[in-house]
Write an enzyme that holds these catalytic residues in place. Structure first.
Site, PDB file in Angstrom:
ATOM      1  N   THR A 185       0.874  -1.173   0.000  1.00 13.62           N
ATOM      2  CA  THR A 185       0.000   0.000   0.000  1.00 13.62           C
ATOM      3  C   THR A 185       0.910   1.221   0.000  1.00 13.62           C
ATOM      4  O   THR A 185       2.047   1.154   0.495  1.00 13.62           O
ATOM      5  CB  THR A 185      -0.901   0.032   1.250  1.00 13.62           C
ATOM      6  OG1 THR A 185      -0.065   0.088   2.402  1.00 13.62           O
ATOM      7  CG2 THR A 185      -1.783  -1.197   1.338  1.00 13.62           C
ATOM      8  N   GLU A 331      -5.627  -3.465  -1.519  1.00 13.90           N
ATOM      9  CA  GLU A 331      -6.113  -4.704  -0.896  1.00 13.90           C
ATOM     10  C   GLU A 331      -7.215  -5.378  -1.709  1.00 13.90           C
ATOM     11  O   GLU A 331      -7.580  -6.520  -1.435  1.00 13.90           O
ATOM     12  CB  GLU A 331      -6.678  -4.394   0.507  1.00 13.90           C
ATOM     13  CG  GLU A 331      -5.626  -4.019   1.544  1.00 13.90           C
ATOM     14  CD  GLU A 331      -5.266  -2.545   1.559  1.00 13.90           C
ATOM     15  OE1 GLU A 331      -5.488  -1.851   0.541  1.00 13.90           O
ATOM     16  OE2 GLU A 331      -4.755  -2.075   2.587  1.00 13.90           O
ATOM     17  N   LYS A 441     -14.687  15.678  13.041  1.00 14.25           N
ATOM     18  CA  LYS A 441     -15.791  15.612  13.996  1.00 14.25           C
ATOM     19  C   LYS A 441     -15.877  16.952  14.717  1.00 14.25           C
ATOM     20  O   LYS A 441     -15.003  17.301  15.497  1.00 14.25           O
ATOM     21  CB  LYS A 441     -15.579  14.476  14.992  1.00 14.25           C
ATOM     22  CG  LYS A 441     -16.864  14.138  15.705  1.00 14.25           C
ATOM     23  CD  LYS A 441     -16.781  12.810  16.424  1.00 14.25           C
ATOM     24  CE  LYS A 441     -18.180  12.338  16.795  1.00 14.25           C
ATOM     25  NZ  LYS A 441     -18.190  11.117  17.543  1.00 14.25           N
ATOM     26  N   TRP A 446     -20.278  14.615  12.452  1.00 16.25           N
ATOM     27  CA  TRP A 446     -19.298  14.274  11.420  1.00 16.25           C
ATOM     28  C   TRP A 446     -19.439  15.217  10.230  1.00 16.25           C
ATOM     29  O   TRP A 446     -20.544  15.560   9.826  1.00 16.25           O
ATOM     30  CB  TRP A 446     -19.502  12.838  10.926  1.00 16.25           C
ATOM     31  CG  TRP A 446     -19.259  11.803  11.970  1.00 16.25           C
ATOM     32  CD1 TRP A 446     -20.187  10.996  12.539  1.00 16.25           C
ATOM     33  CD2 TRP A 446     -18.014  11.455  12.558  1.00 16.25           C
ATOM     34  NE1 TRP A 446     -19.588  10.164  13.453  1.00 16.25           N
ATOM     35  CE2 TRP A 446     -18.251  10.429  13.501  1.00 16.25           C
ATOM     36  CE3 TRP A 446     -16.699  11.908  12.404  1.00 16.25           C
ATOM     37  CZ2 TRP A 446     -17.250   9.850  14.258  1.00 16.25           C
ATOM     38  CZ3 TRP A 446     -15.703  11.331  13.164  1.00 16.25           C
ATOM     39  CH2 TRP A 446     -15.975  10.318  14.081  1.00 16.25           C
TER      40      TRP A 446
END
Ligand code: ADP
Length: 543
Positions: A185, A331, A441, A446
């Protein structure tokens, strides 16, 4: 009762044998690092891949399961590596050439690469760390000019290696579940981790990518692979093109928007792949010089970050070029979802259709997605309720390489936890609203940074926008918007605010907008929020 079908291993050997059998005349065209044009056929590629596999086994003593790395641009020799290494029973490991020296050293040692095929232009970078990667036995030089000198140990010129090899190598016998390739990654949100693809996963992923609901590629296509081969195996396109009988166009290091446009024009490209920042650059050039439009280009495939609706619209309206927006991760090989319009969208207005296309789309067969809320329940398909995106499928990771305890990355029932936050609408169209680590947040609520960025990039004065969370005494966190202004545009915080207030609540709109000369990018061209947060903390961002 068992089915009575033949055992036919799905391997990269099967892909290249098919390409050579059915499409031997199809072409691979490269603009090499020195600017020259190289052209040859799938059949030529096939013969040279066989020679290379022979050389790997008989000259370099590569054993089944050994990792063989590349440190290279996209070019025809790199395609040969993609087939020869797995064909020799080894594991193909394209290294990310944009990482720091420390990261590359860590990855090479972690992966235990035995051989590295390296482009001459990238050799100076590696010379600095070669002493720290003692397991590497050979460095094979790609595209090195005559008289090229290096301090790298045990070097062989690529062509010298091939000259001494036979082209009748029998591909190694293997199980379709054997390792075929390994990619790390890019470490946007943490230390790089390794994902090992099997022959089967690579094969199935490529088959699905070809289909009309995904990239819709066929033997009439000429595909420009802008996405680096080190980024999730070039999103699988080196396998897809051979399966589909589509010509491949490879830009090597020539990645400037104007050069890519020229290449698209000259080679009559019909589809090109790239992260959104590549397409933003290409659009800017075309907008200022519409006569440069490559007339054969009908569609572009985008993933890696959210494709702004403003860009989808601009390409469609100004140039009749459609964006195919896809979602995936290292992934997940990477493709899991893609956004295309269906007949159910026919009655929608053009604006509403653009909104659908800007979503990350629906699952492709062989992979599944679900959105899980904090209480463990599945989110309603209302297009509003956001939760953690989880996936499973035939080309989704089962565990990271050399990680003993993989349990933190998977749900109790075995789904991979992506770390992305998303919503799903009633037609199962997914919309990524954030990465868990990038969420803002504020006062317990959110805020989606991705949604703010996409909205800001629709403003005529803005070419790029990136929103990060900054600490705030009263609200814990507040969003901060960093914008790159278009040439000759002024900072217009009030007008940005008004635009956002059309779609966002007051508390969601950033209090501050900062003009920056550029947004820092990760090694694969995504907005680097980690770096932007560091710059803010270091006082390097001021309004
Ligand atoms: P890294 O994890 O190092 O960034 P990847 O290329 O594997 O490298 O990144 C996968 C991530 O990129 C996804 O988890 C998601 O956050 C983001 N991503 C990929 N495609 C899209 C997309 N179409 N829209 C929004 N985000 C995306």
């Amino acid at each position: 009762m068992k089915g009575q079908m033949m055992h036919y291993p799905l391997t990269t050997n099967a892909i290249i044998e098919f390409g050579n059998r059915v499409f031997p005349h199809k072409e691979i065209i490269t603009r090499l690092p020195d600017g020259s044009r190289h052209q040859y056929s799938f059949h030529d590629m096939y013969l040279r891949s066989k020679k290379l596999a022979h050389a790997l086994v008989h000259q370099l003593n590569i054993q089944p399961g050994d990792k063989v790395a590349s440190f290279a641009w996209n070019h025809y020799q790199h395609i040969e590596l993609y087939y020869a290494i797995p064909g020799a029973g080894a594991v193909c490991h394209p290294l990310n050439i944009r990482l720091s020296a420390d990261q590359v050293e860590y990855i090479v040692n972690h992966s235990e690469d035995k051989v590295i095929f390296i482009d001459a232009t990238l050799v100076p970078f590696f010379e600095k760390i070669a002493a720290l990667t003692p397991l590497v036995k050979w460095f094979i030089l790609l595209n090195a000019p005559a008289g090229f000198v290096t301090t790298l140990p045990n070097t062989i010129q690529y062509e010298t290696l091939l000259q001494n090899a036979a082209d009748d190598f029998e591909w190694m016998e293997m199980d379709e579940n054997d390792a075929c390739a390994i990619c790390y990654t890019s470490g946007t949100t943490g230390a790089p981790k390794a994902v090992v693809y099997s022959h089967r996963s690579v094969y199935l992923h490529a088959q699905v990518l070809i289909t009309p609901n995904a990239a819709n590629i066929g033997m009439w296509d000429k595909v420009l692979l802008v996405v680096p081969q080190f980024h999730v195996l070039g999103w699988g396109f080196p396998f897809v093109c051979v399966m589909a009988g589509a010509d491949m166009i490879l830009p090597s290091c020539h990645l400037q928007p104007a050069t890519l446009i020229e290449l698209m024009q000259q080679e009559k490209v019909t589809l090109a792949t790239g992260v959104p920042t590549i397409w933003m650059g290409i659009y800017e050039v075309l907008k200022n010089n519409p006569s440069l439009q490559p007339i054969t280009l009908k569609k572009y495939m985008v993933g890696g970050s959210a494709l702004p609706i403003s860009l989808i619209k601009a390409f469609d309206k100004d140039f009749s070029i459609s964006g195919i927006h896809a979602w995936g991760m290292t992934e997940t090989s990477p493709l899991v979802t893609a956004s295309r319009l269906q007949p159910i969208h026919d009655s929608l207005s053009k604006e509403e259709q653009y909104k659908i296309l800007a979503k990350q789309g629906i699952e492709l067969p062989g992979a599944e997605v679900r959105i899980i809320l904090e209480d463990g329940s599945v989110a309603p398909k209302d297009g509003v309720t956001a939760g953690e995106l989880q996936v499973r499928g035939a080309w989704v990771i089962d565990g990271y390489y050399k990680v003993e305890d993989n349990s933190p990355y998977f749900s109790a029932d075995g789904w991979f936890k992506t770390g992305d936050v998303a919503t799903m609408d009633s037609n199962r169209y997914l919309q990524i609203t954030d990465r868990t680590k990038d969420l803002i947040k504020s006062g317990g609520e959110w805020i989606s940074s991705v949604a703010l960025e996409v909205a800001l990039m629709a403003h005529t004065a803005v070419s790029e926008a990136c929103v990060i969370a900054i600490p705030d005494e009263r609200w814990q966190e507040r969003p901060l918007a960093c914008v790159v202004l278009r040439k000759d545009a002024d900072m217009q915080a009030q007008s940005f605010r008004e635009l956002l207030l059309k779609d966002f609540a007051h508390y969601q709109v950033p209090d501050h907008f900062i003009a920056v000369p550029q947004i820092p990018k990760t090694s694969v061209g995504k907005f680097d929020k980690k770096e932007l947060r560091r710059m803010y903390a270091a006082g390097e961002l001021t309004s």
